[in-house]
Design an enzyme around this catalytic site. Structure first.
Site, PDB file in Angstrom:
ATOM      1  N   ILE A   6       9.809   7.034  23.204  1.00  0.00           N
ATOM      2  CA  ILE A   6       8.648   6.691  22.475  1.00  0.00           C
ATOM      3  C   ILE A   6       8.410   7.626  21.300  1.00  0.00           C
ATOM      4  CG2 ILE A   6       6.980   7.765  23.742  1.00  0.00           C
ATOM      5  CD1 ILE A   6       5.151   5.408  23.733  1.00  0.00           C
ATOM      6  N   CYS A   7       7.844   7.000  20.117  1.00  0.00           N
ATOM      7  CA  CYS A   7       7.486   7.496  18.946  1.00  0.00           C
ATOM      8  C   CYS A   7       6.474   7.091  18.723  1.00  0.00           C
ATOM      9  CB  CYS A   7       8.620   7.692  17.805  1.00  0.00           C
ATOM     10  SG  CYS A   7       9.168   6.091  17.284  1.00  0.00           S
ATOM     11  N   LYS A   8       5.941   7.088  17.271  1.00  0.00           N
ATOM     12  CA  LYS A   8       4.765   6.587  16.898  1.00  0.00           C
ATOM     13  C   LYS A   8       4.895   4.850  16.944  1.00  0.00           C
ATOM     14  CE  LYS A   8       1.322   6.530  13.094  1.00  0.00           C
ATOM     15  NZ  LYS A   8       0.931   7.207  11.873  1.00  0.00           N
ATOM     16  N   MET A  50       3.527   4.667  20.347  1.00  0.00           N
ATOM     17  CA  MET A  50       2.204   5.249  20.600  1.00  0.00           C
ATOM     18  C   MET A  50       1.232   4.470  19.905  1.00  0.00           C
ATOM     19  SD  MET A  50       2.371   7.529  23.049  1.00  0.00           S
ATOM     20  CE  MET A  50       0.732   8.061  23.018  1.00  0.00           C
TER      21      MET A  50
END
Length: 112
Positions: free
Chosen positions: A63-65, A91
């Protein structure tokens, strides 16, 4: 360093199991602002040097932004023999789904 390409396996945040291994590849300031409580932090910029920290014996959800950096990480990790899946929407999708977040002590979590 990494290439984003078609065919990156993806999962929606709502489909993650409670015991999923979640790898957050955002930078340190983003992590401190807000992250999933059970996530493991390994910034994308450090991924190659710290590859041995990524489990090789189970599926890893990255996961990232938003999903761009995590897609790059998934492509790289899968090429290295890991079993990884990109978390769609990152996120931002996590927060929009109302899933729990935590931040640095004394601060309200948010997606940076």
């Amino acid at each position: 360093m990494f290439q984003r390409g078609p065919g990156v396996p993806t999962v929606e945040v709502g489909a993650l199991s409670a015991d999923a291994y979640l790898l957050d590849v955002r930078e340190h300031d983003e992590w401190e602002a807000g992250h999933a409580p059970a996530a493991v932090h390994l910034p994308l910029s450090e991924l190659i040097a710290r590859l041995d920290e990524v489990p090789a014996d189970r599926e890893v959800h990255v996961i990232c932004k938003v999903g761009g950096r995590s897609a790059q990480a998934v492509q790289f990790l899968n090429a290295q023999g890991r079993d990884t899946v990109n978390v769609a929407g990152g996120m931002l999708a996590w927060a929009a789904a109302g899933l729990p977040m935590q931040a640095a002590p004394g601060t309200e979590p948010f997606v940076a």
